[in-house]
Design a protein around this motif. Structure first.
Motif, PDB file in Angstrom:
ATOM      1  N   UNK A   1      47.613 -39.051 -10.013  1.00 43.52           N
ATOM      2  CA  UNK A   1      48.837 -38.287  -9.744  1.00 43.52           C
ATOM      3  C   UNK A   1      50.078 -39.128 -10.013  1.00 43.52           C
ATOM      4  N   UNK A   2      50.009 -40.402  -9.642  1.00 38.95           N
ATOM      5  CA  UNK A   2      51.131 -41.307  -9.883  1.00 38.95           C
ATOM      6  C   UNK A   2      51.362 -41.504 -11.376  1.00 38.95           C
ATOM      7  N   UNK A   3      50.249 -41.683 -12.121  1.00 37.83           N
ATOM      8  CA  UNK A   3      50.358 -41.840 -13.567  1.00 37.83           C
ATOM      9  C   UNK A   3      50.945 -40.607 -14.225  1.00 37.83           C
ATOM     10  N   UNK A   4      50.504 -39.435 -13.769  1.00 37.33           N
ATOM     11  CA  UNK A   4      51.022 -38.172 -14.296  1.00 37.33           C
ATOM     12  C   UNK A   4      52.504 -38.039 -14.011  1.00 37.33           C
ATOM     13  N   UNK A   5      52.901 -38.418 -12.797  1.00 36.76           N
ATOM     14  CA  UNK A   5      54.317 -38.371 -12.428  1.00 36.76           C
ATOM     15  C   UNK A   5      55.145 -39.296 -13.306  1.00 36.76           C
TER      16      UNK A   5
ATOM     17  N   UNK B   1      41.516 -42.285  -3.536  1.00 39.56           N
ATOM     18  CA  UNK B   1      42.413 -43.322  -4.082  1.00 39.56           C
ATOM     19  C   UNK B   1      42.608 -43.148  -5.581  1.00 39.56           C
ATOM     20  N   UNK B   2      41.514 -42.807  -6.280  1.00 39.17           N
ATOM     21  CA  UNK B   2      41.610 -42.606  -7.733  1.00 39.17           C
ATOM     22  C   UNK B   2      42.508 -41.401  -8.057  1.00 39.17           C
ATOM     23  N   UNK B   3      42.373 -40.317  -7.271  1.00 38.67           N
ATOM     24  CA  UNK B   3      43.234 -39.142  -7.478  1.00 38.67           C
ATOM     25  C   UNK B   3      44.697 -39.477  -7.240  1.00 38.67           C
TER      26      UNK B   3
END
Length: 734
Positions: free
Chosen positions: A216-220, A210-212
């Motif tokens: 990934x969402x934040x990076x996107x 879930x943290x990954x």
């Protein structure tokens, strides 16, 4: 092989898999060989070598059909589905998935079904069929949940069975001995502890997943923000790139429209043509990018001599190289190379690379172009000894809208689409383009294009008429100093055509100084103290905003009115310019008459303020004759100094310089600009105004009043007083 695959050591996995395949074939174990081939195909899928993967899957499929193993058939079908998806053939991937699903008897493994439905969802999503994508995602999730429930039930049943067995064992152990019972209890606790540990590990693994997902969402999101910022910078730059040439096209045309009896000279016509071509090139680049996005840009190949095309393209930079004293080296093999190629797109690639090389090289540096052919490949190398590209920026230079320097003080203009278009055109020709650079030493671009020389009988290319402009020899002319008694205007503009165009209009009414960047403009403004400054906003070394800020914060230049020219038409840009102290703001494209009117108004406004100070009023408040707070403060400081020192006959201009910490020329220019009086005139008139006050009040005799305001010579006092007020001191009170 399987262990190495699980550890992602694919090279070792392939080695052992190949050995296993050889052994299976020697034993004529078709089923085993099919399974090994399927494993090899899976490894190549992981390595994204999809062509190799497809070959091994097809061979495995033959083996599976031969032995009739339905599970292997399903596994191979699933592998082919992944291969098609990896090759971005999403329709084929969907068809293969449906084919595997249709053979329900061969697909008892629920894990495979979940994988297939998930891949179907992704493939439909790539094709834009979001409804189907959602449906397959829903089915896949339902199966995954079902699979998870089955596993939980299985684990629960196993635990329950173990528990029953343990209970029976305990009963037997109780009958056997107390010691054995204690041992069993300890074992049970240990197993319970292990179970708790396993569940804790599973919970931790879920938390990590879930943290990954969150990261990934934040990076996107950050990447989307960067893209949005890049687009904003692009539109700001492209606006500047369009508005400046449009001003230079619009200006001469409006002049002819207003003066139909006059004709444009040759230099104006050339300027209009240059800037028309500049706008056209920008439009063509944008259209090419749009076609590339829509996959509608096609190669239009014709047979011809590619070396001749490259010579023609590079020769167009010869005059620029000579003008800027750049060592332009061109190395193209002698002879011809007859191939089928798209002339227009090749010329655009060469032009963009050479334009960048010249743009980012200073005068007197080196630019090199080299072409060679070998192994059915054309290699083009473009290098320069310019400023180079920082290492952290190098991976992004081919990205659309990207600019290494996107600030308003960047040394060179540009839209950020040239290299992106070059890369797209090279890839359209199935070629590659790479770049390397070292900061301060230059950049090196290499293009590889696969081509095939035509050995057949060649037709001669039709001769093309080349319009060569022979520069007209200009006689040597000694420039005359402009000694007209008119206001001085400093024009700060980095675009040469715009600078010449504005200079022509301004010279008719003013003496004009020019500067090619903000830093040079600041030096000239400080040294010459012009009556008005006209500056562009986006310039190298020092932009218009910074220039205006520095001018308005220096006591020697704070009084100079500033008109800012810009291609940024937004309200926030105008407010930013005015907040720095700019007196007026003009958006490109503009009418030259409007600029002249605004210039005249600001100069006239300053002249009236000076006249107001120079009046015979004994008391004029500095706030009423100044525009900026810094000028008001300076004038208040001067008047306070005179108020305290005017009665001293030995107080003079040199004492004013020392008290105000200014040089003779700086003090003279500043006071002349604010009051229209030199320091000596200001001191003398200040004393005369104080004398007039005293005479009006009949405070003392004329002689005593003259001495009290700092005059030692009565006749000189009488002469100066009459010059200012038109009457002798003795008659002033009457």
């Amino acid at each position: 092989s399987g262990a190495y695959t699980d550890n992602k050591q694919y090279e070792m996995a392939l080695q052992y898999a190949e050995r296993a395949l050889k052994l299976k074939k020697e034993l004529q174990d078709d089923l085993g060989a099919g399974r090994v081939l399927n494993n090899i195909g899976t490894i190549y899928n992981e390595l994204e070598l999809f062509d190799k993967a497809e070959g091994h899957f097809k061979e495995a499929q033959i083996m599976a059909l031969k032995v009739g193993d339905q599970k292997l058939i399903s596994l191979v079908g699933t592998g082919l589905m992944f291969t098609a998806y990896g090759k971005r053939d999403f329709r084929k991937s969907i068809a293969l998935a449906n084919e595997v699903l249709s053979s329900s008897d061969s697909l008892a493994d629920l894990d495979i079904k979940v994988t297939i439905y998930q891949r179907l969802s992704m493939a439909h999503g790539k094709l834009g069929d979001y409804k189907e994508a959602y449906e397959y995602a829903r089915i896949g999730q339902a199966m995954a949940d079902s699979l998870y429930n089955e596993k939980i039930v299985g684990i629960t049943n196993n635990l329950d069975a173990k528990y029953q067995n343990e209970q029976k064992t305990k009963e037997i152990a109780l009958l056997a001995s107390e010691k054995e019972l204690q041992t069993l209890q300890l074992n049970q606790r240990e197993k319970e502890r292990n179970t708790i540990i396993i569940f804790a590990l599973l919970a931790s693994l879920l938390a990590i997943l879930l943290y990954n997902q969150y990261r990934l969402k934040q990076k996107s999101n950050k990447e989307l923000q960067k893209l949005d910022q890049a687009k904003s910078n692009f539109f700001a730059n492209i606006s500047h790139e369009f508005r400046t040439p449009l001003t230079l096209i619009k200006g001469p045309i409006e002049y002819i429209e207003q003066n139909p009896e006059e004709r444009l000279n040759r230099s104006h016509i050339k300027m209009i043509r240059r800037n028309t071509n500049r706008v056209l090139a920008l439009v063509n680049q944008l259209l090419d990018l749009s076609k590339i996005d829509q996959d509608s840009l096609q190669l239009k190949t014709t047979e011809g001599d590619i070396y001749k095309c490259l010579r023609a393209a590079t020769s167009s930079f010869n005059s620029l190289a000579a003008q800027r004293h750049i060592d332009f080296k061109v190395d193209i093999p002698v002879g011809d190379l007859w191939i089928a190629f798209d002339r227009d797109k090749l010329e655009k690639i060469v032009y963009n690379l050479l334009s960048n090389a010249f743009k980012f090289s200073d005068d007197g540096e080196m630019v090199s172009f080299k072409a060679s052919y070998g192994d059915q490949e054309l290699q083009i190398e473009v290098s320069d000894s310019g400023q180079g590209i920082p290492e952290e920026n190098l991976p992004f230079i081919f990205d659309r809208f990207y600019q290494v320097d996107s600030s308003s003080t960047k040394e060179q203009g540009g839209s950020g689409i040239g290299l992106a278009l070059s890369r797209d055109l090279v890839e359209l020709m199935d070629g590659t383009i790479t770049a390397s650079s070292e900061l301060g030493k230059g950049s090196f671009f290499t293009v590889h294009l696969p081509i095939e020389e035509i050995k057949t009988t060649r037709q001669k290319e039709p001769k093309q008429l080349v319009n060569k402009e022979t520069p007209t020899a200009q006689p040597f002319v000694i420039e005359k100093t402009d000694r007209r008694n008119v206001p001085v205007v400093l024009l700060v503009e980095d675009n040469e055509d715009m600078r010449i165009f504005l200079n022509e209009h301004l010279t008719k009414h003013y003496r004009v100084l020019t500067a090619i960047n903000g830093l040079e403009g600041l030096k000239k403004a400080t040294a010459r103290i012009p009556d008005l400054i006209i500056t562009d906003l986006m310039m190298p070394k020092l932009d218009g905003i910074e220039l205006c800020t520095k001018l308005k914060s220096e006591i020697t230049t704070s009084h100079i009115p500033v008109i800012m020219l810009t291609a940024k038409a937004g309200l926030e840009n105008k407010i930013e310019g005015l907040e720095t102290g700019a007196d007026d703001y003009l958006t490109k494209p503009f009418d030259a008459r409007e600029l002249l009117v605004r210039t005249s108004n600001l100069i006239e406004q300053r002249r009236k303020l000076r006249e107001r100070f120079a009046s015979t009023d004994a008391k004029v408040h500095p706030r009423k004759v100044t525009v900026t707070s810094l000028d008001q403060k300076f004038l208040e400081q001067v008047l306070e100094l005179l108020e305290n020192q005017y009665a001293k006959s030995d107080f003079g201009v040199s004492d004013m310089q020392n008290a105000l910490a200014m040089s003779k020329s700086q003090l003279h220019r500043k006071l002349k600009a604010l009051t229209d009086e030199s320091p000596g005139e200001l001191l003398r008139n200040f004393r005369l105004k104080r004398a007039a006050q005293l005479l009006a009040q009949e405070a003392d005799t004329v002689t005593q009043i003259a001495y009290s305001v700092g005059f030692n010579d009565l006749s000189y006092f009488t002469k100066c007083f009459k010059g200012l007020y038109g009457v002798v001191p003795s008659a002033y009170g009457n």
